[in-house]
Structure formats: structure tokens, C-alpha cells
Design a protein around this motif. Structure first.
Motif, PDB file in Angstrom:
ATOM      1  N   GLU A 216       0.836  -1.186   0.000  1.00 17.37           N
ATOM      2  CA  GLU A 216       0.000   0.000   0.000  1.00 17.37           C
ATOM      3  C   GLU A 216       0.878   1.246   0.000  1.00 17.37           C
ATOM      4  O   GLU A 216       1.920   1.284   0.657  1.00 17.37           O
ATOM      5  N   PRO A 217       0.482   2.280  -0.722  1.00 20.53           N
ATOM      6  CA  PRO A 217       1.246   3.527  -0.702  1.00 20.53           C
ATOM      7  C   PRO A 217       1.324   4.097   0.701  1.00 20.53           C
ATOM      8  O   PRO A 217       0.414   3.926   1.515  1.00 20.53           O
ATOM      9  N   VAL A 218       2.424   4.784   0.977  1.00 20.62           N
ATOM     10  CA  VAL A 218       2.643   5.350   2.307  1.00 20.62           C
ATOM     11  C   VAL A 218       1.879   6.665   2.433  1.00 20.62           C
ATOM     12  O   VAL A 218       2.134   7.598   1.691  1.00 20.62           O
TER      13      VAL A 218
ATOM     14  N   GLY B 251      11.473   7.447  14.180  1.00 21.06           N
ATOM     15  CA  GLY B 251      12.162   7.950  12.995  1.00 21.06           C
ATOM     16  C   GLY B 251      12.491   6.845  11.995  1.00 21.06           C
ATOM     17  O   GLY B 251      12.459   5.655  12.305  1.00 21.06           O
ATOM     18  N   ASN B 252      12.830   7.220  10.806  1.00 18.04           N
ATOM     19  CA  ASN B 252      13.105   6.318   9.678  1.00 18.04           C
ATOM     20  C   ASN B 252      14.587   6.425   9.322  1.00 18.04           C
ATOM     21  O   ASN B 252      15.123   7.524   9.142  1.00 18.04           O
ATOM     22  N   HIS B 253      15.229   5.254   9.176  1.00 19.67           N
ATOM     23  CA  HIS B 253      16.661   5.215   8.845  1.00 19.67           C
ATOM     24  C   HIS B 253      16.910   4.245   7.683  1.00 19.67           C
ATOM     25  O   HIS B 253      17.929   3.567   7.651  1.00 19.67           O
ATOM     26  N   THR B 254      15.986   4.206   6.718  1.00 22.35           N
ATOM     27  CA  THR B 254      15.967   3.338   5.529  1.00 22.35           C
ATOM     28  C   THR B 254      15.705   1.881   5.923  1.00 22.35           C
ATOM     29  O   THR B 254      15.644   1.537   7.104  1.00 22.35           O
TER      30      THR B 254
ATOM     31  N   ARG C 257      10.173   4.336   2.107  1.00 23.80           N
ATOM     32  CA  ARG C 257       8.759   3.986   2.253  1.00 23.80           C
ATOM     33  C   ARG C 257       8.565   2.598   2.845  1.00 23.80           C
ATOM     34  O   ARG C 257       7.613   2.373   3.609  1.00 23.80           O
ATOM     35  N   ARG C 258       9.429   1.703   2.523  1.00 23.26           N
ATOM     36  CA  ARG C 258       9.293   0.351   3.107  1.00 23.26           C
ATOM     37  C   ARG C 258       9.446   0.398   4.616  1.00 23.26           C
ATOM     38  O   ARG C 258       8.727  -0.304   5.366  1.00 23.26           O
ATOM     39  N   THR C 259      10.345   1.250   5.093  1.00 29.71           N
ATOM     40  CA  THR C 259      10.526   1.370   6.553  1.00 29.71           C
ATOM     41  C   THR C 259       9.307   2.020   7.200  1.00 29.71           C
ATOM     42  O   THR C 259       8.845   1.594   8.277  1.00 29.71           O
ATOM     43  N   SER C 260       8.783   3.068   6.541  1.00 28.91           N
ATOM     44  CA  SER C 260       7.590   3.720   7.083  1.00 28.91           C
ATOM     45  C   SER C 260       6.423   2.729   7.157  1.00 28.91           C
ATOM     46  O   SER C 260       5.651   2.730   8.139  1.00 28.91           O
TER      47      SER C 260
ATOM     48  N   GLN D 174       1.168   3.801  13.326  1.00 29.36           N
ATOM     49  CA  GLN D 174       1.506   5.189  12.973  1.00 29.36           C
ATOM     50  C   GLN D 174       2.774   5.207  12.123  1.00 29.36           C
ATOM     51  O   GLN D 174       3.601   4.302  12.220  1.00 29.36           O
ATOM     52  N   PHE D 175       2.891   6.234  11.313  1.00 29.74           N
ATOM     53  CA  PHE D 175       4.041   6.335  10.421  1.00 29.74           C
ATOM     54  C   PHE D 175       5.167   7.114  11.091  1.00 29.74           C
ATOM     55  O   PHE D 175       4.937   7.901  12.022  1.00 29.74           O
TER      56      PHE D 175
END
Length: 586
Positions: free
Chosen positions: A362-364, A439-442, A458-461, A470-471
Motif C-alpha cells: 500500500e502507498p505510504v 524515525g526512519n533510517h531506511t 517507504r518500506r521502513t515507514s 503510525q508512520f
């Protein structure tokens, strides 16, 4: 007495008897030739039989009288040797010559029998006409061959002189040779030419389209034979010229052919694989383009015509690449095209790599807007503790750090790797429950800088969302190597990016004391401190520094709250911050 042979009178001779002569027993012989070589008297001791013309006595007597009178008058015009002067010797004797022949100057017999002028006996001589009838001399016809030769010779002489003048002029104003254009880009070209001796420099000129050439640059070094022309417009036609300079004189310009600048390369803004075997791609629009070319390949292969999509609509800035191998990394780039008397292709965009998914993703969606903690006092010092690379999988360091923060009611920001989050979902859930900033770190921390793709983010989110509902709300680039692609993706996901103002180097020292002192000896209000939650030494240092920082009056907050409360404004998605007061350039 001997006989006197009378003067030759045109076509007959006459004998005279009983006439005295200054020279006895001689015959005066007159040549019957009209040529000058024979137009004089000659002497001969041998008598010559005269030619007698049968005429009546009266006519004979009339001619005898004329010749006799002419003979007497002729004596006045003989030279000292007795030769008669030629009628052609000079103009003064012109008429006399005719008198010597018994003719007047117009070719008529001088006298009739009664001593009067007569026109009856002879027609005018063909080479002497009455002035009333035209020229006295016959005009010679021009020699056309000679005229042609002289004309050709004159033309050749004029051409040679002109060539010499042109050569001297060219030598005084030498021209440029071998002017070439290379390294054509969207906004610049490189000009190069052969060195010209005995000049003071060069002048570079340019013109857009059909405009007149204008000076672009003057080069005062005669050894410099290249010039980079910058500031050009993309997808446009230009002409360039270079001329030599000698003093204040410029030589003849040497001009290039028309040069077409390339269109600007588009920028990939979105690349993701949300459907099995498919890559969805978006890029920036180029108003000067008439289409785009999408090139893609497996990482282990080269680009080819079989892996190319042509987009003929300049308004279309997206494409779906289908029928790809799943669970395989693909590299994609985009070129713009323009029609400038022929297809002109831009330089390719920066390459982006994405892993093609085997299942639908699904799109982020955008992360929810955040609100600052009301319990934080913006007038007091505050710092943000940040932790990368978690959660830890083979150690409890992540849980120990959470324990300390929970104990002292402190907050922090955790930049997690998507794959590790999938391996330790309980730790991720606990962070969300403690209201830490997620947070997102790839996805797997294997790519840096330009190799990081939107799909890595986006895969991490998605993974964090799958675990916590939650994102992620913030992002940090692996190694701190941020690119425009990364920031564009952050903006799309409503995330700000964060660098740091203090680097503890815990990944290098693996020493708790070193980590502790790197913070305590350098900390100040508004700092963002970098650490990694996957090391036990870092957990040991955090257990010591957190209570001491609080004791010194520092509030331990998330990055979002630090920028909002200390910086005075909400963090802007797609913007990278170094501390509470500074945005970073990349």
C-alpha cells in the motif's frame, strides 16, 4: 650623246633623244616596285631596252613633257650621291615624293600638256585619298588573337596583384583554424582551436538563433586556446565564433556551425514498487522538452534498447514499468528530449535503485501532524538525544535505554532500520507507547547518498506503521549523506530530516566513558546529539548522562519539540536541521 632612259612612270618607259644629262652614257633605271627598298635611283652601265607603249604621238609627247619637267625639278631633291630621296623618308618630303613621280599629293597627275592641273589621267592612289573622303591612311584591322592574349595577361596580372594584397592583408590579420565545439551540456559548451602565432590574444563571440554575433569574452593570453561559454539556455540553438587580436585590430571571425544545447536533465521525485513486478516512477517536468525516455536495468546488467520506455507527451511526468523480476534490484534513470532540427537528448537524471516487490504494498500516507509537549518550558535549556540503527536484535541495549528514559520521564528520537524493526517489533511498540519520536533510517542501511531510493524509505515507514499503527515522523540519512531525492521523499511523507551538532563516535570507540565525556564536555542549549542504540557501551553511557543532564537543567525532548519550541517554528517537511537554530545544506 647617249640616250637617256626616261623615268618609270607607273607602267611604261619612254626614250628621250637629243636631251642632255649631267651624267653621259648612263641609264637611270627606276624599279617597278613600290617598296621603299627599291624606291630610289640605281645606276647601271649596261643599257636596258626600254619598254615602249604604243600610243598616239600627241599622248606620247604630253607624257614626255611631264617627265622632262619632273626630271628638272627632281634634281633639287637628290642627295650628295645622286640618289633621289624617298617619299617615305619624312613628312616634309611627303608631297615632294609625289612631285618626283609626277603626281600631286592626292594621287593626280600634276600637270596637263598646257601646264594646268588635270584629273583625267589617273584615279586617286588607293593609299592616298582626298581628305574630304576620309582618312589619308588605311586603318589596319586589329589582331584579335593579340588582343585576346593581352587581355588574358592583364587579367592574370590583376589576379596576382589582388592575391598579393589579400595575402598581405590576411598575414596582418591571421584567422583561427580548427575551431571545434565539445562537451555540450544544457547550459554550457567548450570551444577549442589551434594556437595562432604572432597574436596578442583572442575574442570569443556568440549569438542565439539568428541574432548577430556579440562579444562574450576577450582572452589576452595567446597561449590559451580554449574557452568555456556558460549561462546558456537549455534546448536552444547558438552560434559561436573566435577571432584573433593584434593590438586593437581583430582578424576575420571563424564561426562554428549551429550548436544545440541539451535539455536539462529531469529529476526523479518518486520511485517505488507497490505492485508485484512493477515500478512506479515520477519525475520533474521540463517545459522545453517534447518528451522523455525512461531507461531501466537490473543492477547486474547494462542499459539497452530493450529496457527503454519512450514518452511522447511532454506533460506526462510518470510511468509504470511492468513485467519485472520480483525481489530484484533495478536501477532507473530518465532523460528529456527536444526537437531542434533533430532529436536532442539530455543527460540522464541521477540513477535511482528500487527492489521490485513480490506482493502488493500500500502507498505510504503522510504522517500525522505532531504537537509539542505542553509540559516543556521553551525558556529553559533543552537538547534532543537521538539513537540510530535500532532496534537492537542480539542485545538488550535498546530496552536498557528505554528504561532510563522512562525512569526520568525523558523523551528521545529513534531512527530505526526497517528490517531490524521487523525483527524486534516489541521494542518498536514500546517506543510508541512511551511517546518517543519514531524515525526512519531506511530499510536495511545498505545504501548511502545517491544510492538511497524512495522505496528504501517507504518500506521502513510501512513497517513501522504495520507494527505501531503510525508512520515515522522524522528521517536521518545513513552516514548523514542526504540528497535531494531523500528530501523529496521526506516532503512527500510529511517528515523533516535531522543531522546532528554533537557526534559521540560511539560506533567507533565502543567505550562508555568516551561517549559520556563527548556529551558532557560539549553539550549546550539546542544541541542534537548522535548515538546508536545497538551498543551496550552506549547504554552504559546513557544510564550515567541522563540524570546528570537533567540535574544541570536540560530538558530532554524529541527533535520535533526542540525545533518547534526552541527554534520558534514547526519543522518543515523535506528540510534538514543540524540543531534547533540551524538548517543544513547538502
Amino acid at each position: 650623246m647617249g640616250k637617256y632612259m626616261g623615268r618609270y612612270n607607273d607602267d611604261y618607259f619612254v626614250d628621250f633623244e637629243d636631251m642632255t644629262s649631267d651624267v653621259e652614257d648612263r641609264r637611270y633605271v627606276r624599279s617597278d616596285k613600290r617598296d621603299d627598298r627599291f624606291d630610289r635611283r640605281q645606276y647601271s652601265d649596261e643599257p636596258r631596252r626600254p619598254v615602249r607603249r604604243r600610243e598616239d604621238a600627241n599622248r606620247t609627247q604630253r607624257r614626255v613633257t611631264n617627265v622632262y619637267d619632273n626630271r628638272r625639278s627632281d634634281a633639287r631633291y637628290r642627295d650628295d650621291r645622286g640618289y633621289s630621296r624617298s617619299r617615305y623618308h619624312d613628312e616634309r618630303d611627303y608631297d615632294r615624293g609625289y612631285h618626283d613621280r609626277g603626281r600631286d599629293r592626292y594621287g593626280y597627275d600634276n600637270f596637263d600638256v598646257d601646264g594646268t592641273r588635270s584629273n583625267r589621267n589617273r584615279a586617286p592612289s588607293p593609299d592616298r585619298r582626298d581628305p574630304r573622303q576620309g582618312s589619308r591612311r588605311r586603318r589596319k584591322k586589329p589582331n584579335m588573337f593579340r588582343v585576346a592574349v593581352i587581355s588574358v595577361a592583364l587579367l592574370l596580372l590583376i589576379a596576382i596583384i589582388g592575391g598579393i594584397i589579400a595575402g598581405v592583408s590576411a598575414a596582418s590579420k591571421p584567422a583561427i583554424h580548427s575551431l571545434t565545439v565539445s562537451e555540450v551540456a544544457a547550459d554550457q559548451v567548450l570551444l577549442s582551436w589551434e594556437k595562432v602565432n604572432k597574436v596578442d590574444g583572442y575574442r570569443v563571440m556568440m549569438a542565439k538563433g539568428d541574432a548577430d554575433l556579440e562579444e562574450y569574452q576577450t582572452i589576452n593570453d595567446p597561449d590559451t586556446v580554449t574557452a568555456t561559454v556558460t549561462g546558456l539556455e537549455q534546448a536552444s540553438s547558438y552560434r559561436f565564433a573566435v577571432t584573433t587580436l593584434r593590438g586593437n585590430k581583430a582578424g576575420k571571425p571563424t564561426e562554428t556551425d549551429v550548436v544545440h544545447t541539451l535539455p536539462s536533465a529531469p529529476e526523479i521525485t518518486t520511485i517505488q514498487s507497490t505492485d508485484p513486478g512493477t515500478i512506479h516512477l515520477e519525475w520533474s517536468k521540463n517545459d522545453s522538452a517534447n518528451g522523455y525516455i525512461v531507461e531501466y536495468k537490473k543492477n547486474s546488467e547494462d542499459y539497452s534498447n530493450d529496457t527503454t520506455l519512450s514518452i511522447g507527451d511532454p506533460a506526462q511526468c510518470s510511468a509504470d514499468i511492468t513485467d519485472l523480476a520480483v525481489d530484484t534490484d533495478y536501477t532507473v534513470r530518465v532523460c528529456a528530449t527536444a526537437d531542434l532540427g533533430g532529436a536532442v537528448k539530455s543527460a540522464p537524471s541521477a540513477e535511482q535503485t528500487v527492489t521490485v516487490t513480490a506482493k502488493k504494498v500500500e502507498p505510504v500516507p503522510k504522517a500525522a501532524d505532531q504537537k509539542a509537549d505542553a509540559a516543556i518550558d521553551p525558556d529553559k535549556p533543552m537538547i534532543a538525544l537521538t539513537f540510530d540503527d535500532g532496534p537492537a536484535v542480539n542485545t538488550d541495549s535498546s530496552d536498557r535505554i528505554l528504561d532510563v528514559l522512562e525512569k526520568h520521564n525523558a523523551k528521545a528520537s529513534f531512527f530505526m532500520v526497517g528490517y531490524y524493526a521487523s525483527q524486534n517489533p516489541d521494542n518498536v511498540k514500546r517506543k510508541a507507547e512511551l511517546k518517543m519520536e519514531l524515525g526512519n533510517h531506511t530499510w536495511d542501511h545498505s545504501r548511502y547518498g545517491n544510492d538511497v531510493t524512495p522505496d528504501d524509505i517507504r518500506r521502513t515507514s510501512n513497517q513501522i506503521h504495520d507494527i505501531t499503527g503510525q508512520f515515522s515522523t522524522c528521517f536521518r540519512s545513513p552516514g548523514g549523506m542526504t540528497t535531494s531525492t531523500i528530501l523529496n521523499e521526506c516532503a512527500a511523507e510529511n517528515m523533516a530530516a535531522y543531522y546532528w551538532s554533537i557526534d559521540t563516535q560511539d560506533w567507533s570507540s565502543r567505550n562508555a566513558d568516551a561517549v559520556y565525556h563527548s556529551v558532557m564536555d560539549n553539550v549546550k542549549d539546542g544541541d542534537i546529539i548522535l548515538m546508536h542504540e545497538i551498543y551496550d557501551s552506549t547504554a552504559d553511557a546513557v544510564e550515567r548522562m541522563v540524570p546528570e543532564l537533567i540535574a544541570q537543567g536540560y530538558q530532554l525532548v524529541t527533535c520535533h519539540d526542540l525545533i518547534t519550541l526552541k527554534g520558534g517554528a514547526e519543522p518543515v517537511p523535506g528540510t534538514q536541521y543540524v540543531n534547533a537554530f540551524t538548517k543544513s545544506e547538502f
